[in-house]
Design an enzyme around this catalytic site. Sequence first.
Site, short mmCIF file in Angstrom:
data_model
loop_
_atom_site.label_atom_id
_atom_site.label_comp_id
_atom_site.label_asym_id
_atom_site.label_seq_id
_atom_site.Cartn_x
_atom_site.Cartn_y
_atom_site.Cartn_z
N LYS A 35 0.63 -1.05 -0.03
CA LYS A 35 0.00 -0.05 0.07
C LYS A 35 0.93 1.34 -0.01
O LYS A 35 2.09 1.00 0.34
CB LYS A 35 -0.75 0.13 1.34
CG LYS A 35 -0.17 -0.27 2.66
CD LYS A 35 -1.14 -0.49 3.82
CE LYS A 35 -0.50 -0.51 5.10
NZ LYS A 35 -1.40 -1.17 6.17
N ARG A 132 -10.58 -1.06 15.51
CA ARG A 132 -10.17 -0.23 14.51
C ARG A 132 -11.04 -0.46 13.13
O ARG A 132 -11.98 0.21 12.97
CB ARG A 132 -8.75 -0.18 14.00
CG ARG A 132 -8.38 1.06 13.09
CD ARG A 132 -7.09 0.94 12.72
NE ARG A 132 -6.68 -0.40 12.04
CZ ARG A 132 -5.32 -0.42 11.21
NH1 ARG A 132 -4.69 0.40 11.19
NH2 ARG A 132 -5.31 -1.51 10.76
N TYR A 253 15.31 29.74 9.99
CA TYR A 253 14.00 30.26 10.28
C TYR A 253 13.73 30.42 12.11
O TYR A 253 14.23 29.40 12.45
CB TYR A 253 12.76 29.65 9.91
CG TYR A 253 12.32 29.98 8.52
CD1 TYR A 253 12.06 31.35 8.27
CD2 TYR A 253 12.45 28.88 7.56
CE1 TYR A 253 11.68 31.69 6.62
CE2 TYR A 253 12.18 29.07 6.20
CZ TYR A 253 11.84 30.45 5.68
OH TYR A 253 11.67 30.60 4.48
N MET A 301 11.43 24.14 3.97
CA MET A 301 10.47 23.29 2.89
C MET A 301 11.53 22.65 2.08
O MET A 301 11.24 21.29 1.62
CB MET A 301 9.88 24.34 2.12
CG MET A 301 8.96 23.79 1.38
SD MET A 301 7.78 24.80 0.33
CE MET A 301 6.75 25.36 1.26
C1 LIG Z 1 -0.43 -1.99 6.88
C2 LIG Z 1 -0.93 -3.23 7.32
C3 LIG Z 1 -0.13 -4.48 7.45
C4 LIG Z 1 1.53 -4.30 6.99
O1 LIG Z 1 1.98 -3.95 8.39
P1 LIG Z 1 3.42 -3.78 8.81
O2 LIG Z 1 3.49 -3.24 10.03
O3 LIG Z 1 3.95 -2.73 7.73
O4 LIG Z 1 3.99 -5.09 8.57
C5 LIG Z 1 -0.80 -5.66 7.62
N1 LIG Z 1 -1.93 -5.91 7.77
C6 LIG Z 1 -2.93 -4.70 7.75
C7 LIG Z 1 -4.18 -4.99 7.85
C8 LIG Z 1 -2.31 -3.63 7.25
O5 LIG Z 1 -3.23 -2.53 7.54
#
Ligand SMILES: *Cc1c(COP(=O)(O)O)cnc(C)c1O
Length: 358
Positions: A35, A132, A253, A301
């Site tokens: 992802k 969640r 800054y 930036m």
């Molecule tokens: C992002 C995610 C993972 C991967 O998690 P990592 O900590 O990067 O290994 C696995 N399962 C679900 C449901 C996730 O959202």
Amino acid sequence: MHTQPRASISRSNLAHNYKTLCDLAGAGEIGAVVKANAYGHGVERVVQVLAEAGCRTFFTATTDEAVDVRTAVGQDAAIMVFNGVPDEKADLAKAHKITPIINTLHQLRGWRMHGMNEIGPAVLHFDTGMNRLGLRPEDREAVTEMLDGCPVGLVMSHLACADETDNPLNAAQRDAFLEIAAHWPDARKSLANSAGLALDAAAYGFDLARPGIALFGGGVPMPASVPQLRPTLTLEAPILSVFMASKGASTGYGATRRFGRERRLATVAIGYADGFPRASSNSGFGFIGNQRCKVVGRVSMDLTTLDVSDLTCPVAPGMMVEFLGSRAGIEEQALEAGTLGYELLTGLGSRVSRNWCD
Ligand SMILES: *Cc1c(COP(=O)(O)O)cnc(C)c1O
């Protein structure tokens, strides 16, 4: 002379990490979580390297990400979408053989209504204590009824505290997961992310694990029974200017850093627009050769200033400074910014060129 940051990404380290996780999982399969543009690395190349290393299952957060994976990897791999597929993308998912993960009764209804069972058996995500996302265990009977005889291919859940070895929630979630999964004895089981594999691959790995960050060498350390994971991404930026700041002067800054004695400073072409966090102001670090130097003043930036006074190697404009990589460890850099390696990788900006090597 370079004036932009660049990320060098190692194919061989990515393949090494994948194989290491496979060894750790034993008989269990290692799927790959890709992802967020494969944790900022560029999803197309990442899935190609992983497929070549033997990966057959990929996970994304969204349907659009899954379409990108399908385009890159071809027809053979399984691709599953964590957040589910919305009604308006059901046809797109069917056309690309993308498996929605069912997280709510509403999503289950949509899955049936749009004939998404044509894609394959149902994949059910139950919430076992993270609170969640996921079907509620108390909805199990409603789930069975709504499935109306459709087969279930995979039951999954997600661990909330796998990076905390002693947290009792880990075992409690595993127990709750086994209880719910027992209702679909023919379905495969998936529970562990990277930290779950590191915690105890035998107890949490099941049929299919879902590591993300570990593929890229981050997250928690792996057990001593397997080789160390290697960082896949090296983030570097060029020095634009090297100069002396006199005693009593300040930098950046807000003049947040004032010098009690004369200092030699190097200003580098990287800033928070590139994903080097502003929270690294006066706390982050870089490596020039093998020598470490600290960020002084605020990260802006497009620019970050380092104190190079104590370095014994030459420091000159055009030289590259490492901010993430085998020397500048991602977990330590993240800690200095009060964040996680995940956020550093997924936050890498579009000005950072991605160059694949070896
Ligand atoms: C992002 C995610 C993972 C991967 O998690 P990592 O900590 O990067 O290994 C696995 N399962 C679900 C449901 C996730 O959202």
